[in-house]
Scaffold this motif. Structure first.
Motif, PDB file in Angstrom:
ATOM      1  N   GLN A 109     -22.133 -11.929  18.141  1.00  0.00           N
ATOM      2  CA  GLN A 109     -23.296 -10.907  18.602  1.00  0.00           C
ATOM      3  C   GLN A 109     -22.897  -9.493  18.391  1.00  0.00           C
ATOM      4  N   ALA A 110     -21.643  -8.982  17.759  1.00  0.00           N
ATOM      5  CA  ALA A 110     -21.177  -7.829  17.795  1.00  0.00           C
ATOM      6  C   ALA A 110     -21.697  -7.037  16.455  1.00  0.00           C
ATOM      7  N   ALA A 111     -21.429  -5.745  16.330  1.00  0.00           N
ATOM      8  CA  ALA A 111     -21.931  -4.824  15.577  1.00  0.00           C
ATOM      9  C   ALA A 111     -21.300  -4.463  14.346  1.00  0.00           C
ATOM     10  N   ASN A 112     -20.073  -4.985  14.121  1.00  0.00           N
ATOM     11  CA  ASN A 112     -19.235  -4.589  12.918  1.00  0.00           C
ATOM     12  C   ASN A 112     -20.083  -5.190  11.572  1.00  0.00           C
ATOM     13  N   PRO A 113     -20.649  -4.099  10.951  1.00  0.00           N
ATOM     14  CA  PRO A 113     -21.182  -4.234   9.695  1.00  0.00           C
ATOM     15  C   PRO A 113     -20.444  -4.779   8.373  1.00  0.00           C
ATOM     16  N   ALA A 114     -19.224  -5.016   8.498  1.00  0.00           N
ATOM     17  CA  ALA A 114     -18.461  -5.422   7.195  1.00  0.00           C
ATOM     18  C   ALA A 114     -18.890  -6.680   6.766  1.00  0.00           C
ATOM     19  N   ASP A 115     -19.001  -6.829   5.308  1.00  0.00           N
ATOM     20  CA  ASP A 115     -19.252  -7.724   4.562  1.00  0.00           C
ATOM     21  C   ASP A 115     -18.201  -8.484   4.352  1.00  0.00           C
ATOM     22  N   PRO A 116     -18.082 -10.114   4.558  1.00  0.00           N
ATOM     23  CA  PRO A 116     -16.693 -10.537   4.372  1.00  0.00           C
ATOM     24  C   PRO A 116     -16.641 -10.920   2.762  1.00  0.00           C
ATOM     25  N   ASN A 117     -17.666 -10.757   2.201  1.00  0.00           N
ATOM     26  CA  ASN A 117     -17.473 -10.983   0.546  1.00  0.00           C
ATOM     27  C   ASN A 117     -16.815  -9.537  -0.004  1.00  0.00           C
ATOM     28  N   LYS A 118     -16.895  -8.545   0.384  1.00  0.00           N
ATOM     29  CA  LYS A 118     -16.234  -7.168   0.072  1.00  0.00           C
ATOM     30  C   LYS A 118     -14.551  -7.542   0.344  1.00  0.00           C
ATOM     31  N   VAL A 119     -13.881  -7.307  -0.576  1.00  0.00           N
ATOM     32  CA  VAL A 119     -12.334  -7.755  -0.401  1.00  0.00           C
ATOM     33  C   VAL A 119     -11.593  -6.560  -1.193  1.00  0.00           C
ATOM     34  N   ILE A 120     -10.783  -5.846  -0.386  1.00  0.00           N
ATOM     35  CA  ILE A 120      -9.616  -4.952  -1.135  1.00  0.00           C
ATOM     36  C   ILE A 120      -8.324  -5.739  -1.223  1.00  0.00           C
ATOM     37  N   ARG A 121      -7.833  -5.627  -2.356  1.00  0.00           N
ATOM     38  CA  ARG A 121      -6.482  -6.016  -2.646  1.00  0.00           C
ATOM     39  C   ARG A 121      -5.369  -4.963  -2.778  1.00  0.00           C
ATOM     40  N   GLN A 122      -4.493  -5.069  -2.076  1.00  0.00           N
ATOM     41  CA  GLN A 122      -3.450  -3.990  -2.177  1.00  0.00           C
ATOM     42  C   GLN A 122      -2.172  -4.477  -1.975  1.00  0.00           C
ATOM     43  N   ALA A 123      -1.041  -3.588  -2.517  1.00  0.00           N
ATOM     44  CA  ALA A 123       0.409  -4.232  -2.225  1.00  0.00           C
ATOM     45  C   ALA A 123       1.156  -3.115  -1.719  1.00  0.00           C
ATOM     46  N   PHE A 124       1.884  -3.347  -0.847  1.00  0.00           N
ATOM     47  CA  PHE A 124       3.030  -2.600  -0.311  1.00  0.00           C
ATOM     48  C   PHE A 124       4.164  -2.814  -0.903  1.00  0.00           C
ATOM     49  N   GLU A 125       5.095  -1.648  -1.010  1.00  0.00           N
ATOM     50  CA  GLU A 125       6.328  -2.009  -1.757  1.00  0.00           C
ATOM     51  C   GLU A 125       7.568  -2.141  -0.742  1.00  0.00           C
ATOM     52  N   ALA A 126       7.192  -2.233   0.482  1.00  0.00           N
ATOM     53  CA  ALA A 126       8.504  -2.726   1.363  1.00  0.00           C
ATOM     54  C   ALA A 126       7.654  -3.382   2.498  1.00  0.00           C
ATOM     55  N   ALA A 127       8.440  -4.021   3.093  1.00  0.00           N
ATOM     56  CA  ALA A 127       8.015  -4.749   4.296  1.00  0.00           C
ATOM     57  C   ALA A 127       7.747  -4.093   5.316  1.00  0.00           C
ATOM     58  N   ASP A 128       6.784  -4.559   6.339  1.00  0.00           N
ATOM     59  CA  ASP A 128       6.593  -4.086   7.578  1.00  0.00           C
ATOM     60  C   ASP A 128       7.901  -4.562   8.494  1.00  0.00           C
ATOM     61  N   ASP A 129       7.655  -4.360   9.902  1.00  0.00           N
ATOM     62  CA  ASP A 129       8.530  -4.925  10.849  1.00  0.00           C
ATOM     63  C   ASP A 129       7.505  -5.404  12.095  1.00  0.00           C
ATOM     64  N   GLY A 130       6.538  -5.938  11.814  1.00  0.00           N
ATOM     65  CA  GLY A 130       5.807  -6.097  12.958  1.00  0.00           C
ATOM     66  C   GLY A 130       4.642  -5.253  13.594  1.00  0.00           C
ATOM     67  N   PHE A 131       3.902  -5.332  14.217  1.00  0.00           N
ATOM     68  CA  PHE A 131       2.921  -4.620  14.712  1.00  0.00           C
ATOM     69  C   PHE A 131       2.813  -3.826  16.124  1.00  0.00           C
ATOM     70  N   ASP A 132       3.977  -3.901  16.827  1.00  0.00           N
ATOM     71  CA  ASP A 132       4.084  -3.395  18.073  1.00  0.00           C
ATOM     72  C   ASP A 132       4.559  -1.844  17.880  1.00  0.00           C
ATOM     73  N   MET A 133       3.430  -0.756  17.837  1.00  0.00           N
ATOM     74  CA  MET A 133       3.945   0.422  17.521  1.00  0.00           C
ATOM     75  C   MET A 133       4.698   1.127  18.487  1.00  0.00           C
ATOM     76  N   VAL A 134       4.850   0.699  19.641  1.00  0.00           N
ATOM     77  CA  VAL A 134       5.905   1.329  20.808  1.00  0.00           C
ATOM     78  C   VAL A 134       7.168   1.078  20.176  1.00  0.00           C
ATOM     79  N   LYS A 135       7.611  -0.051  19.392  1.00  0.00           N
ATOM     80  CA  LYS A 135       8.969  -0.440  19.001  1.00  0.00           C
ATOM     81  C   LYS A 135       9.088  -0.189  17.627  1.00  0.00           C
ATOM     82  N   THR A 136       8.338   0.501  16.816  1.00  0.00           N
ATOM     83  CA  THR A 136       8.713   0.511  15.494  1.00  0.00           C
ATOM     84  C   THR A 136       8.225   1.914  14.857  1.00  0.00           C
ATOM     85  N   GLN A 137       8.973   2.541  13.986  1.00  0.00           N
ATOM     86  CA  GLN A 137       8.514   3.524  13.203  1.00  0.00           C
ATOM     87  C   GLN A 137       8.391   3.260  11.660  1.00  0.00           C
TER      88      GLN A 137
END
Length: 600
Positions: free
Chosen positions: A31-59
């Protein structure tokens, strides 16, 4: 128009990796309002790995990049404005500022909801002032050892007492009120500071202060970094550490309308033409591959597997004719957004290391000699392939406090470096290599990564150090692990980088502030003189007097040499023709919310 404009922006930054993750959805999300189209895809590459997504504990830069799309601070940045301009994000408007800049009152937009998660036990969780209070407290909880504590350490009224109590009892009391953090009502947050802080609104816009929910943190504990739940436009569908990150549109996201003003450049004019009035986000899926090797990443782009990519430095001779694309790429309708980083690269010396650390004159002389052996000209031509400019000071081009006339006092000078070592008793043996003043072997350990560009950099380091008679051992790891070790002061020497989290020099100068040792100060540098200058600088309004103190802090850094400044990279972002609206922002990184993909 403004109310809808407020909601379009995303913030941060900075750095971390662990296990597997999948986010689930609940039936009411349809029922929510997000207008994103699931058929629209962006493919990107990172040159190094993340360390999880708890921003209090990582920079970690890559963790911050993804987290910007998941968590929302009260404020963010205009997508096109130059210089960078703050705007409301989850706040209805910019805050009311009273009592000489000490009190900030934010009105939060009603009807913003966190993505559905099992932690909410089937209920919808609306964003309120209490969520931000909890988020600020969590950054300051001593048990989290957050690298971001210095952003607000000593600033919020009553927070110091709460921290002292937590250190004494071993537990932060999240239920205890703090005078400087108050929910006036469900949607009104009042923040009172101990003193005026002229950068406080930049801090509020920083990614570590993107709202989190207490229910989620309580549910996942130490695994929170694998279960990021925010109010932003995206959520994680799949996470394979050091390999793959897939984001999908968060069905709870409220949706916004693209309405930014051009700066007048041809690039901006085209963006406005392509994007104005579109419902956001348009992109329904973001697929991120971790490809650390430059050649592999470049081949993936050439093969059409990546839609947007930072041109690898090794590709510069193939792609560029000066600062323009060669005709073979123009004919493919590939576009290039070429900008210098709002950041810098530098070499860190661990001041606690038994070989290169320490504050006595002989140890300072050793670091200074090592620094003087490094050829910046070779770095720019051989490692960066011309895609960089030499850094003279800690603050890079485009950030407030940068002085184009400033010149480093540490030259590339092999003869002077050798004289310095001779004077302080680092004697050469029969084999030509030096010993420590006490006669023990002198061997430095330089940590690096396996990427081709760092192999070139290691050769530059070895060439210079060989001329000094200093043995060096190169320890190869990956970025995420090296960042963790450096944060704990367990790396002797390491080359790393920092991109601006907000557009003032304080963001760079705080990286050597003493209380941040093991919390972002990777050199673990302790200098009463530097810290005093830092405290004085941040007490002043932006302007010439503050900038002069930044220059003095640079000189103090050079005197002790916990860092050697390297270079600012020039980034050439290559964009496939079907990607619309892309422009690299100096502060924001997660631009997926603001772009579109044509059918192709």
């Amino acid at each position: 128009m403004l109310e809808r404009q407020l909601q379009q922006f995303k913030t941060r930054l900075g750095t971390y990796a662990l296990l597997l993750l999948a986010c689930t959805s609940a039936p009411h999300l349809a029922q929510a309002a997000n207008p994103a189209d699931p058929n629209k895809v962006i493919r990107q590459a990172f040159e190094a790995a993340d360390d999880g997504f708890d921003m209090v504990k990582t920079q970690n830069h890559y963790s911050g990049w993804v987290s910007e799309a998941i968590f929302e601070p009260l404020l963010s940045y205009d997508y096109l404005a130059s210089p960078a301009k703050l705007i409301p994000k989850t706040a209805e408007a910019m805050p009311e500022v009273t009592e000489n800049g000490r009190v900030f009152t934010f009105k939060i937009k009603p009807g913003i909801y966190f993505a559905a998660d099992e932690a909410f036990k089937g209920k919808k969780h609306e964003l309120t002032a209490e969520d931000y209070i909890y988020t600020f407290k969590r950054v300051m909880d001593p048990v989290n050892r957050s690298p971001h504590t210095s952003f607000i350490d000593g600033k919020i009224l009553g927070m110091a007492d709460a921290i002292a109590k937590a250190k004494k009892t071993g537990k932060f009391d999240y239920d205890a009120p703090i005078p400087g953090l108050r929910a006036v009502d469900r949607y009104t947050l009042r923040i009172e500071l101990n003193a005026t802080d002229y950068n406080f609104l930049y801090i509020v816009a920083y990614g570590a202060f993107g709202a989190v929910s207490r229910e989620v943190i309580d549910a996942y504990g130490q695994q929170t970094g694998l279960h990021p739940v925010g109010t932003g436009p995206y959520m994680i569908e799949k996470y394979v550490p050091r390999s793959k990150i897939i984001l999908v549109a968060n069905p709870e996201y409220r949706g916004t309308t693209w309405d930014f003003q051009s700066t007048g450049s041809a690039w901006d004019e085209q963006i406005v033409k392509d994007m104005k009035g579109k419902k956001l986000p348009q992109v329904g899926r973001v697929e991120i591959s971790i490809i650390e090797e430059e050649q592999s990443r470049w081949l993936a782009f050439q093969d059409g597997q990546i839609d947007v990519d930072k041109m690898p430095q090794i590709a510069a001779p193939t792609v560029l004719d000066g600062d323009k694309l060669k005709p073979s790429f123009v004919s493919q309708n590939i576009r290039m957004n070429r900008v210098p980083d709002a950041g810098t690269t530098f070499t860190v010396f661990n001041m606690r290391d038994p070989v290169v650390g320490g504050y006595t004159n002989d140890k300072i002389a050793l670091r200074r000699a090592i620094a003087m052996s490094y050829s910046h000209a070779d770095e720019i031509t051989q490692m960066r392939l011309g895609q960089a400019i030499k850094d003279e000071m800690m603050i890079p081009v485009g950030v407030v406090g940068y002085d184009p006339k400033y010149r480093s006092s540490i030259p590339h000078d092999i003869n002077l470096a050798n004289k310095l070592l001779d004077h302080f008793g680092y004697k050469r043996g029969a084999d030509g290599y030096r010993t420590m003043p006490d006669g023990s072997p002198l061997v430095i350990k330089k940590t690096t990564e396996a990427k081709a560009e760092f192999k070139v950099q290691s050769e530059i380091w070895k060439k210079g150090l060989d001329q000094l008679g200093i043995r060096v051992e190169f320890v190869v790891g990956n970025f995420a692990d090296n960042m963790k070790a450096a944060t704990l002061c367990k790396i002797g020497m390491w080359n790393t980088a920092w991109n601006a989290d907000f557009p003032d020099g304080e963001n760079f100068m705080q990286l050597l502030y003493g209380p941040k040792a093991e919390q972002g100060n990777l050199a673990c540098y302790q200098s009463a003189a530097y810290d005093a200058l830092y405290k004085k600088a941040v007490s002043l309004p932006l302007g010439e007097e503050r900038n002069k103190l930044y220059a003095q802090m640079n000189r103090q850094m050079e005197a002790d040499t916990p860092w050697l400044m390297n270079s600012t990279r020039i980034r050439s972002w290559l964009v496939r023709p079907w990607v619309k609206g892309f422009k690299k922002h100096p502060i924001l990184h997660a631009d997926w919310e603001y772009i579109d993909v044509d059918k192709h």
